[in-house]
Structures are given as C-alpha cells and as structure tokens.
Design an enzyme around this catalytic site. Structure first.
Site, PDB file in Angstrom:
ATOM      1  CD  GLN A 115      -2.731  -1.329   2.426  1.00  0.00           C
ATOM      2  OE1 GLN A 115      -2.418  -0.748   3.458  1.00  0.00           O
ATOM      3  NE2 GLN A 115      -3.773  -2.147   2.370  1.00  0.00           N
ATOM      4  CG  HIS A 179      -2.924  -0.669   7.598  1.00  0.00           C
ATOM      5  ND1 HIS A 179      -3.657  -1.114   8.667  1.00  0.00           N
ATOM      6  CD2 HIS A 179      -3.482  -1.222   6.499  1.00  0.00           C
ATOM      7  CE1 HIS A 179      -4.620  -1.927   8.226  1.00  0.00           C
ATOM      8  NE2 HIS A 179      -4.520  -1.999   6.915  1.00  0.00           N
ATOM      9  CD  GLU A 275     -13.910   4.125  13.638  1.00  0.00           C
ATOM     10  OE1 GLU A 275     -13.172   5.115  13.832  1.00  0.00           O
ATOM     11  OE2 GLU A 275     -14.087   3.229  14.483  1.00  0.00           O
ATOM     12  CE1 TYR A 285     -12.342  11.194  17.154  1.00  0.00           C
ATOM     13  CE2 TYR A 285     -10.126  11.767  17.869  1.00  0.00           C
ATOM     14  CZ  TYR A 285     -11.434  12.128  17.607  1.00  0.00           C
ATOM     15  OH  TYR A 285     -11.833  13.429  17.803  1.00  0.00           O
ATOM     16  CE1 TYR A 296      -9.816  -6.973   6.089  1.00  0.00           C
ATOM     17  CE2 TYR A 296      -7.747  -6.976   7.311  1.00  0.00           C
ATOM     18  CZ  TYR A 296      -8.695  -6.309   6.553  1.00  0.00           C
ATOM     19  OH  TYR A 296      -8.515  -4.978   6.260  1.00  0.00           O
TER      20      TYR A 296
HETATM   21 CA   LIG Z   1     -12.534   4.519  16.011  1.00  0.00          CA
END
Ligand SMILES: [Ca+2]
Length: 402
Positions: A115, A179, A275, A285, A296
C-alpha cells in the site's frame, strides 16, 4: 418511535434546510443492502445505514483522462490545473480538460510495494510566489518503511521538484508495506496535518494507542517538520509533541469543514468498521480497543467491544466496508444541494460516497458513479467548483452538473 417516523423527520429537516435550492430526495431506504459482518449495535441512531438520499441535480461523471498509473492524491494548483501523485513515485499535472503532463522528476525514492508509494499532496497557500509543494510518502529506511513528509519547489518549467527535502518521519519504521495513512492538509495557521496508519500487523497495532509512537495518528507539524504550536501533548512527558489525535487504524481521508473549520477524517476498519470521525485535539479514537469491525479471519478484535468511556465514537461507520479513501467537503456553488456535504472516494465499494451532515451528524447517504466500477482513491474540489476524482484504474473524473 418507529424507524419510519425517524426517517420521515429526517426527510423534513432536509427539505427545510434546502429551501430555495433544488432539494435532494430522501429515499428512506439506506444505500447499503448487504448483510453486515457483525450484529454490533450502533451507539446512537444515525451512526450507520442512515436514510438514502438522491441528488435532484442532473450531474455526470466525465472521464477526462485515462492511463494514469495508480494515482493516489489530487489537489488544485492556483490556476485551476490539477496536481496528481502516482503511487510508484511520480507526480503529473493535468488540465481540467484532461491533458496530462510527463512525470515530474526530482522526487526522493519511495517504497511502492503493497500500500506504499507516493501518497497525498498539497500546494502551499502562497504557491503563486513560492512554488512550494508538500507530500507524504512511504520512506524506505534501513530499519524498514515509514510514513514520511517531504517538501520541494516546483521548477519554473514544471519538469522537476527542486531541493526536495524530507522534513518529518513518523517513526518507528517497520518491515511491512501496509497501512501508511498518507493524507495531508494545510490548516489555516499554515501548519501541515498528516495522517498515518498502524502498519496493519498485530505486532505494531497496539502503537495506535501509544502517544509515544507515530503509528495510527493524526499529526500536526510546521512546514519545517517541527511540532506545531498549540498541539495537545506539548510538554507532556513520554508523549510526542507532533501528535494531534490517536487511536486510528489507517487514515486515508482528511478534510476541513468549510463552515465550522473542524477537521474530519475517514479510516479503514478491518471487516466492517470503516469510520468517519470529527477530530478534536488530544482525543483517542479507539482503535484497536473499540471497533465496529471484526478481524479478516472472522474473529472479534480484542475484547470485541464497540464503546468505552473515554474513547471517541465515530460520527458514522460502515459494515460491510466501503474502504473510504481521499475526501473533501463541497463548498462550491455549482450544485447548491451539495453544499457542505462530505464526498469520499470508496475503493472496495467502487463509488463516491456523499454524506449529508447536519450538526455534526450524518443525515443522508448517496452513492455517486456506482456504475463506473472504479476504485475511487481521492476526490478534491476544483477551483471551478466541480469535483475531480482519481481511480486506481488510472482515470481522472470531473463530477459536475450536466
Ligand atoms: Ca474509532
């Protein structure tokens, strides 16, 4: 109160606020019809699967260009042309009628495996005089890869970046290629707001909860890469002064609300649990302590809890995942019913999400360009008030009224 009555009231609110404009039609049924991965319950009404809306304006998504190579970030230059990053490490400039330049050289090496690559990009508010550009990339270091920020000056002939300098590295490095986060904004104080990811693996994941790690964070730094003044953890022992918020998984959407000025973000959950959050400085968060997604493998994440005191709830979440990527609020005049709505590129969902937001809550959702079958990687508002989006398949779209 039955769901039907709640939907009716939401519809009435929308029609009232859109008074005098072409009002979006409230369809009632949520746009998502697939089964969720879990039976998790939202923390409040309207946190997921809100009533669908349909734009009344006759809009279209026009393909301006094809053949871009994994475009990742798009932003406007002051003259209205578009600056686009490509994952493998190049930038190109496109005109709003679809002419694409040759690759711009002079960009430090990126690791584009997995990624990673050349990611988000923004131009200096004073670009017209200083020609400065800021970008995020996957930096290959001796210890592994990390999310880094660089800056440089676009040459007068637009063929190269001059004096490219790495100004910030979100350590620790890790030998993985997933990520990285990678978005960037410039806030009204002239500081850079950057997103990172927690690098995906179970080994690095807990660092999203550490305020002494650069992983899984929103970060706010100066244009020289130093912690920005006024950051929430400044002066706190064992905390990094560049951090702005924490507990994030993989943040690939950042945008400022055009009216409130609030910072909003979107991040990927695992299976479900994508989100949208409204970011307040210093807040946690939740990832991986709370999530509306599952692993997964189908197992629960951690203790399998979705809400906990002291941890922020998402404003909105999706299950199953839509993979929310780059995003922008619409502040243009061309489609009045879209004013202050949030538009998010959806990768696995293959559409552009439109969220109608009122008083920091989502009250309507629409899927734009779902028939195009494209993985929408980033979307930005052009200087002309149209939306421009890039897709993994290499397309540049203009989304505007017909
Ligand atoms: Ca969150």
């Amino acid at each position: 109160m039955s769901n039907r009555i709640i939907m009716f009231l939401a519809g009435a609110t929308l029609a009232f606020n859109a008074c005098g404009q072409s009002a979006s039609t409230q369809t009632g049924a949520p746009v998502e019809t697939k089964e969720p991965n879990s039976a998790y319950k939202p923390a409040f009404a309207g946190q997921t699967r809100v009533a669908g809306v349909k734009s009344a304006t006759n809009y279209e998504g026009k393909v301006l260009a094809e053949g871009l190579k994994n475009p990742w970030g798009i932003t406007s230059l002051p003259d209205g042309r578009l600056l686009i990053t490509e994952k493998a490490g190049t930038m190109r400039i496109a005109t709003t009628d679809g002419k694409v330049s040759e690759p711009i050289t002079g960009i430090p090496k990126v690791n584009s495996a997995g990624q990673g690559g050349l990611l988000g990009v923004r131009v200096d508010p004073a670009f017209a005089t200083n020609r400065m550009i800021y970008w995020v990339f996957s930096d290959p270091t001796a210890d592994g890869n990390l999310t880094a920020v660089a800056k440089g000056k676009l040459s007068a002939d637009e063929k190269t970046i001059e004096g490219a300098t790495v100004i910030y590295q979100a350590t620790p490095a890790y030998k993985g290629t997933l990520h990285y986060g990678g978005r960037i904004l410039i806030d009204k104080t002239g500081n850079l707001v950057i997103s990172t990811g927690e690098r995906s693996d179970l080994e690095t994941r807990p660092q999203a909860q550490s305020i002494n790690s650069g992983l899984g964070k929103v970060i706010r730094i100066t244009k020289d890469g130093k912690p920005a003044a006024g950051n929430p953890f400044a002066g706190q022992a064992d905390a990094r002064p560049e951090l702005y918020s924490y507990g994030h998984r993989n943040v690939q959407g950042l945008a400022f609300h055009p009216v409130t000025g609030d910072l909003w973000e979107a991040e990927f959950g695992p299976r479900g649990g994508d989100e949208v959050n409204r970011i307040e400085p210093g807040k946690n968060y939740g990832w991986p302590t709370i999530t509306y997604g599952i692993e997964y493998s189908g197992k629960k994440v951690g203790d399998g809890i979705q809400q906990k005191e002291g941890l922020q709830q998402p404003v909105y979440y999706w299950d199953p995942s839509v993979s929310p990527s780059g995003m922008t609020f619409y502040s243009g005049d061309r489609i009045p019913e879209w004013k202050n709505n949030l538009f998010i590129g959806s990768l696995s969902g293959m559409h552009i999400v439109r969220l109608v937001i009122e008083k920091n809550k989502v009250v309507g959702e629409e899927r734009l360009l779902a028939g195009e079958m494209q993985r929408f990687r980033d979307v930005t508002q052009g200087k002309d008030g149209a939306l421009y989006a890039v897709t993994d398949q290499g397309r540049l779209y203009k989304v505007d009224k017909k």
